[in-house]
Design a protein around this motif. Structure first.
Motif, mmCIF file in Angstrom:
data_model
loop_
_atom_site.group_PDB
_atom_site.id
_atom_site.type_symbol
_atom_site.label_atom_id
_atom_site.label_comp_id
_atom_site.label_asym_id
_atom_site.label_seq_id
_atom_site.Cartn_x
_atom_site.Cartn_y
_atom_site.Cartn_z
ATOM 1 N N MET A 115 11.376 49.953 158.250
ATOM 2 C CA MET A 115 11.109 50.268 159.645
ATOM 3 C C MET A 115 10.609 51.686 159.737
ATOM 4 O O MET A 115 10.928 52.527 158.922
ATOM 5 C CB MET A 115 12.398 50.114 160.455
ATOM 6 C CG MET A 115 12.226 50.411 161.924
ATOM 7 S SD MET A 115 13.774 50.347 162.829
ATOM 8 C CE MET A 115 14.001 48.591 163.013
ATOM 9 N N SER A 116 9.799 51.931 160.731
ATOM 10 C CA SER A 116 9.385 53.289 161.009
ATOM 11 C C SER A 116 9.414 53.475 162.506
ATOM 12 O O SER A 116 8.818 52.722 163.239
ATOM 13 C CB SER A 116 7.985 53.534 160.465
ATOM 14 O OG SER A 116 7.624 54.858 160.727
ATOM 15 N N GLU A 174 8.464 46.274 158.615
ATOM 16 C CA GLU A 174 7.859 45.745 157.386
ATOM 17 C C GLU A 174 8.032 44.236 157.239
ATOM 18 O O GLU A 174 8.313 43.756 156.141
ATOM 19 C CB GLU A 174 8.447 46.477 156.175
ATOM 20 C CG GLU A 174 9.970 46.277 155.939
ATOM 21 C CD GLU A 174 10.860 47.286 156.652
ATOM 22 O OE1 GLU A 174 10.429 47.888 157.642
ATOM 23 O OE2 GLU A 174 12.007 47.458 156.197
ATOM 24 N N HIS A 206 3.532 53.300 154.785
ATOM 25 C CA HIS A 206 4.977 53.105 154.890
ATOM 26 C C HIS A 206 5.319 51.613 154.897
ATOM 27 O O HIS A 206 6.109 51.135 154.068
ATOM 28 C CB HIS A 206 5.496 53.792 156.166
ATOM 29 C CG HIS A 206 6.975 53.706 156.341
ATOM 30 N ND1 HIS A 206 7.821 54.763 156.093
ATOM 31 C CD2 HIS A 206 7.775 52.678 156.706
ATOM 32 C CE1 HIS A 206 9.068 54.392 156.310
ATOM 33 N NE2 HIS A 206 9.061 53.118 156.694
ATOM 34 N N GLU A 207 4.722 50.875 155.825
ATOM 35 C CA GLU A 207 5.106 49.457 155.976
ATOM 36 C C GLU A 207 4.614 48.617 154.796
ATOM 37 O O GLU A 207 5.275 47.667 154.385
ATOM 38 C CB GLU A 207 4.589 48.891 157.300
ATOM 39 C CG GLU A 207 5.010 49.677 158.546
ATOM 40 C CD GLU A 207 6.505 49.931 158.676
ATOM 41 O OE1 GLU A 207 7.304 49.219 158.029
ATOM 42 O OE2 GLU A 207 6.884 50.873 159.412
ATOM 43 N N HIS A 245 6.827 49.118 151.812
ATOM 44 C CA HIS A 245 8.028 48.286 151.926
ATOM 45 C C HIS A 245 7.853 46.895 151.305
ATOM 46 O O HIS A 245 8.852 46.237 150.982
ATOM 47 C CB HIS A 245 8.382 48.072 153.390
ATOM 48 C CG HIS A 245 9.268 49.103 153.995
ATOM 49 N ND1 HIS A 245 10.465 49.479 153.437
ATOM 50 C CD2 HIS A 245 9.151 49.829 155.144
ATOM 51 C CE1 HIS A 245 11.040 50.392 154.221
ATOM 52 N NE2 HIS A 245 10.266 50.620 155.254
ATOM 53 N N GLU A 250 13.771 52.760 152.564
ATOM 54 C CA GLU A 250 13.111 53.779 153.381
ATOM 55 C C GLU A 250 12.706 55.009 152.576
ATOM 56 O O GLU A 250 11.710 55.654 152.889
ATOM 57 C CB GLU A 250 14.016 54.176 154.556
ATOM 58 C CG GLU A 250 14.417 53.005 155.464
ATOM 59 C CD GLU A 250 13.232 52.275 156.085
ATOM 60 O OE1 GLU A 250 12.090 52.789 156.026
ATOM 61 O OE2 GLU A 250 13.458 51.174 156.630
ATOM 62 N N ALA A 266 9.492 53.906 150.975
ATOM 63 C CA ALA A 266 8.422 53.777 151.980
ATOM 64 C C ALA A 266 7.944 55.159 152.420
ATOM 65 O O ALA A 266 6.749 55.379 152.639
ATOM 66 C CB ALA A 266 8.917 52.967 153.174
ATOM 67 N N TYR A 280 15.518 58.119 155.288
ATOM 68 C CA TYR A 280 14.074 58.200 155.030
ATOM 69 C C TYR A 280 13.732 59.451 154.219
ATOM 70 O O TYR A 280 13.193 59.376 153.122
ATOM 71 C CB TYR A 280 13.320 58.267 156.371
ATOM 72 C CG TYR A 280 13.434 57.013 157.196
ATOM 73 C CD1 TYR A 280 14.626 56.693 157.870
ATOM 74 C CD2 TYR A 280 12.374 56.133 157.320
ATOM 75 C CE1 TYR A 280 14.729 55.547 158.633
ATOM 76 C CE2 TYR A 280 12.472 54.977 158.091
ATOM 77 C CZ TYR A 280 13.650 54.700 158.735
ATOM 78 O OH TYR A 280 13.759 53.557 159.486
HETATM 79 ZN ZN LIG Z 1 10.614 51.793 156.886
#
Ligand SMILES: [Zn+2]
Length: 473
Positions: free
Chosen positions: A1-2, A304, A328-329, A332, A351, A354, A405
């Motif tokens: 997730m972001s 993701e 990032h995604e 993942h 995370e 990612a 993260y």
């Molecule tokens: Zn993430």
């Protein structure tokens, strides 16, 4: 997730009262016992269940965006891992079950606690044997809005709905063994009024119209954790492409976002390019298709979802995701999706990697060295909250805390400095392959790094992921 920064609304989750349908004859003999009602995750004790292993979910869903109501049948193929007199699935919220069968026979069920669907088949289920469950249900699904973790589950939108599940949303739409440890393949058969697009994880497997309704079929052929299942229904512009390395690449932009067609095309191209770039570090892309979906759904994050991340662009209509967010995604897909943490406490393994994928992206596409990304993050003052939670056990309400993260990515960079580039990039490439479609813990990762590098790394990880406070360099 972001996440994009946002205020989390604290709205209580609606939970229906237990519903007892028929009296249940118990399993044949005393040696058949009930499966556990949880999977043993200390952060989410109700999530998941014991006594069986799901192989496949077949979700058949009819949705009307006008009434927000679904009619659904979910079929499950599973294998008993003990002699079961009864077993649980997770099922959350107000949907009403009209029929439940195990191996084609009507089974007794009741709904108890926060999310338990307790099922008593007409005869016990024998260890190692496969069985099927078929649940028919209907109603208006309700999202989860957790004060600490935000919105997940089935989220209705003006012209459809979006279904995103990290960590606890999956059970809002289908009965599920909702633990990341029980991965399964999926098929989705999604029926909506004609002119509405339905998307899900995995490979596009056909579309037909009948009587004013449109049905699309999607298949996730590689094992997937329930937290990564996804459905998007609404008015979308869809592009069917391929990455340069030949992976089918399906991207979709929500028409509510009014994305210019040239940008929508860029979204498809950049998704392929960033994924191919990451494959250079992380090894062969693990799934049979890729892509991405932009949505206007006020989620406040990108997720993701396996094989096809979802990017909420409510606050940036007319744009596409930034390249570092794609990194990032898509990062993942190896770290989080193909290799999934054993427990939610281990989410830094998702995370951290990612975030490191973002740092690699910046180095390649903007010239900013990874070391500079590390230095800038490490410069965070020692009294900042970033340094407080333990990265590898941040606590239930902190699974999306910046420590997971940023300190996660810094941990990987500290590992790189300790073992050298050659060993580090070998670890980064071989870890996803060694644990493909499986689960792994922080302890597994440490052991793996020690084997690959020939170095004793307990002290390094103790300092970076198991201790509060800013680590010294
Ligand atoms: Zn993430």
């Amino acid at each position: 997730m972001s996440r994009t920064p946002k205020a989390l609304a604290a709205v209580a989750l609606g939970v229906t009262a237990g519903l007892l349908v028929t009296a249940a004859p118990a399993g044949a003999a005393a040696r058949y016992t009930p499966g556990a009602p949880g999977a043993g995750d200390p952060y989410f004790p109700d999530m998941g269940n014991g006594g069986y292993d799901v192989a496949h979910y077949d979700i058949g869903l009819k949705y009307d965006p006008a009434t927000k109501a679904v009619r659904a049948v979910t079929g499950i193929k599973a294998r008993a891992t003990q002699n079961l007199s009864r077993f649980n699935l997770d099922f959350l919220g107000p949907l009403t079950i009209s029929s439940l069968k195990v191996d084609g026979r009507k089974a007794a069920f009741k709904r108890t606690g926060a999310q338990e669907l307790e099922i008593t088949p007409s005869r016990g289920l024998t260890k190692h044997r496969s069985f099927t469950v078929e649940v028919a249900y209907s109603g208006v699904p309700q999202k989860v809005d957790d004060p600490a973790l935000g919105v997940s589950g089935w989220v209705a939108t003006p012209d459809g709905a979006i279904f995103v599940n990290q960590p606890i949303g999956a059970a809002t739409l289908y009965p599920v063994n909702d633990t990341p440890q029980d991965k399964a393949t999926y098929s989705f058969t999604l029926t909506t009024p004609k002119g509405t697009t339905s998307l899900a994880n995995g490979d596009f497997a056909g579309k037909w119209t009948r009587g004013g309704l449109e049905t699309s079929r999607w298949k996730m052929r590689q094992p997937m954790a329930s937290e990564l299942a996804m459905i998007a229904i609404g008015k979308y512009d869809v592009i069917f492409g391929k990455t340069k390395s030949g992976v089918p690449n399906i991207t979709a932009t929500d028409q509510q976002l009014k994305t210019p067609p040239a940008l929508a095309k860029d979204f498809n191209t950049q998704t392929g390019d960033v994924q191919d770039f990451l494959a250079g570090y992380f090894g062969r892309y693990p799934f049979s298709s890729t892509g991405g979906i932009t949505v206007k759904a006020s989620l406040g994050y990108a997720l993701e979802t396996q094989g096809r991340p979802v990017y909420d662009l409510t606050r940036r209509p007319g744009t596409i995701p930034r390249g570092d967010l794609l990194a990032h995604e898509l990062g993942h897909q190896w770290f989080g999706d193909s290799v999934t943490p054993e427990k939610w406490a281990d989410i830094w393994l998702n995370e951290g990697f990612a975030t490191y994928a973002e740092w690699l992206y910046f180095e390649k596409y903007t010239g900013k060295p990874v070391q500079q990304s590390f230095d800038e993050t490490y410069a965070t003052p020692a009294d900042d909250d970033l340094w407080q939670p333990k990265t590898a056990d941040p606590g239930r309400d902190n699974i999306f805390h910046p420590t997971v993260y940023e300190r996660g990515a810094m941990t990987l960079h500290a590992l790189r400095k300790a073992v050298g580039d050659k060993a580090f990039f070998k670890i980064v490439k071989t870890w996803p392959e060694a644990n493909k479609y499986g689960n792994a813990s922080t302890a597994d990762f440490i052991k793996f790094c020690e084997r690959r590098s020939g170095k004793q790394l307990d002290a390094l990880f103790a300092k970076w992921v198991y201790t509060s406070g800013k680590p010294s360099l």
